[in-house]
Motif scaffolding. Sequence first.
Motif, mmCIF file in Angstrom:
data_model
loop_
_atom_site.group_PDB
_atom_site.id
_atom_site.type_symbol
_atom_site.label_atom_id
_atom_site.label_comp_id
_atom_site.label_asym_id
_atom_site.label_seq_id
_atom_site.Cartn_x
_atom_site.Cartn_y
_atom_site.Cartn_z
ATOM 1 N N GLY A 78 -9.392 -44.726 2.077
ATOM 2 C CA GLY A 78 -9.855 -43.362 1.839
ATOM 3 C C GLY A 78 -9.691 -42.535 3.086
ATOM 4 O O GLY A 78 -10.045 -42.969 4.182
ATOM 5 N N VAL A 79 -9.127 -41.343 2.943
ATOM 6 C CA VAL A 79 -8.788 -40.528 4.109
ATOM 7 C C VAL A 79 -9.836 -39.443 4.359
ATOM 8 O O VAL A 79 -10.708 -39.189 3.537
ATOM 9 C CB VAL A 79 -7.397 -39.870 3.938
ATOM 10 N N SER A 80 -9.701 -38.792 5.503
ATOM 11 C CA SER A 80 -10.575 -37.688 5.875
ATOM 12 C C SER A 80 -10.458 -36.565 4.843
ATOM 13 O O SER A 80 -9.365 -36.273 4.361
ATOM 14 C CB SER A 80 -10.175 -37.196 7.264
ATOM 15 N N PRO A 81 -11.570 -35.895 4.481
ATOM 16 C CA PRO A 81 -11.526 -34.843 3.452
ATOM 17 C C PRO A 81 -10.515 -33.738 3.747
ATOM 18 O O PRO A 81 -9.873 -33.226 2.825
ATOM 19 C CB PRO A 81 -12.959 -34.285 3.456
ATOM 20 N N ILE A 82 -10.345 -33.380 5.016
ATOM 21 C CA ILE A 82 -9.495 -32.244 5.363
ATOM 22 C C ILE A 82 -8.029 -32.497 5.047
ATOM 23 O O ILE A 82 -7.262 -31.562 4.816
ATOM 24 C CB ILE A 82 -9.669 -31.871 6.861
ATOM 25 N N ILE A 83 -7.616 -33.770 5.009
ATOM 26 C CA ILE A 83 -6.220 -34.081 4.675
ATOM 27 C C ILE A 83 -6.099 -34.814 3.344
ATOM 28 O O ILE A 83 -5.022 -35.299 3.000
ATOM 29 C CB ILE A 83 -5.539 -34.911 5.784
ATOM 30 N N SER A 84 -7.206 -34.893 2.599
ATOM 31 C CA SER A 84 -7.177 -35.631 1.344
ATOM 32 C C SER A 84 -6.269 -34.979 0.305
ATOM 33 O O SER A 84 -5.619 -35.678 -0.482
ATOM 34 C CB SER A 84 -8.592 -35.793 0.779
ATOM 35 N N VAL A 85 -6.207 -33.645 0.307
ATOM 36 C CA VAL A 85 -5.368 -32.954 -0.680
ATOM 37 C C VAL A 85 -3.875 -33.227 -0.442
ATOM 38 O O VAL A 85 -3.181 -33.706 -1.356
ATOM 39 C CB VAL A 85 -5.654 -31.439 -0.700
ATOM 40 N N PRO A 86 -3.337 -32.948 0.761
ATOM 41 C CA PRO A 86 -1.916 -33.256 0.965
ATOM 42 C C PRO A 86 -1.605 -34.750 0.857
ATOM 43 O O PRO A 86 -0.537 -35.130 0.385
ATOM 44 C CB PRO A 86 -1.619 -32.729 2.379
ATOM 45 N N LEU A 97 -9.611 -48.544 10.586
ATOM 46 C CA LEU A 97 -10.487 -47.427 10.214
ATOM 47 C C LEU A 97 -11.414 -47.055 11.369
ATOM 48 O O LEU A 97 -11.627 -45.867 11.649
ATOM 49 C CB LEU A 97 -11.299 -47.791 8.970
ATOM 50 N N ALA A 98 -11.960 -48.065 12.056
ATOM 51 C CA ALA A 98 -12.842 -47.797 13.193
ATOM 52 C C ALA A 98 -12.098 -47.050 14.296
ATOM 53 O O ALA A 98 -12.610 -46.068 14.853
ATOM 54 C CB ALA A 98 -13.403 -49.116 13.730
ATOM 55 N N VAL A 135 -9.431 -41.150 -1.793
ATOM 56 C CA VAL A 135 -10.880 -41.055 -1.605
ATOM 57 C C VAL A 135 -11.471 -42.454 -1.732
ATOM 58 O O VAL A 135 -11.203 -43.167 -2.703
ATOM 59 C CB VAL A 135 -11.531 -40.129 -2.644
ATOM 60 N N GLY A 136 -12.266 -42.850 -0.737
ATOM 61 C CA GLY A 136 -12.863 -44.183 -0.758
ATOM 62 C C GLY A 136 -13.929 -44.304 0.311
ATOM 63 O O GLY A 136 -14.408 -43.295 0.852
#
Length: 213
Positions: free
Chosen positions: A31-39, A115-116, A183-184
């Motif tokens: 799951g990625v950061s929200p700011i780049i989740s759309v692209p 991830l860390a 998303v995760g």
Amino acid sequence: MSKKGIRFLLYFVGLFILALGLTLNTKANLGVSPIISVPYSISQITGYNFGDLTFVIYAIFVMVQIAIHVKLKKNKKIMSDLLQLPLSLVFTRLLNIFFAYIPASQNLGVRLIVLAFAIICTGVGAAMSLSMQLVPNPGDGIVQALAERFNKSVGLTKNLFDCLNLCITLCISLFIAHRIVGVGIGTVVAVLGVGRVIALYHHIFGFKIKDLI
């Protein structure tokens, strides 16, 4: 080196680390950061280039900022808004380079370690670049502009903007791919962890930053 030179150096090093952190976030595949989740979700679904799609989203962010500053009659900020476009181009090229050369692992333990490192790099990179008070990253610039427009705190606006991005990502994923993409658990960790890393960075280096500004 002069203080101005040090500020520019730290600014670009910060952007480099930030791009590395965002890429590691995607490579963890948790799951990625929200700011780049759309692209990222669009890239995974369509096969289009992740960096190029991120640049398109950032360009939209810049256009929104310009519209807000025109409405608020803050014309002096428009030049800073426009400077975000070449910055975004360089930044997204870094994303492409890192994305192409950093391998992904299927081992859960390795992915958690990645991830860390992603959270640490994203927080440190964001703190370094933002604290130099030069041209903001479009993801941060739009949050600041929206906070000004609606007279809300930056923190609250950031949370709401992250939620908006996640909602868009979920809609794209479910309606097009019929599954959740991007998303995760890593998204949740990014939302909570990056802010803590930024706070720790300022706690440790805040006094030195004040000397440079």
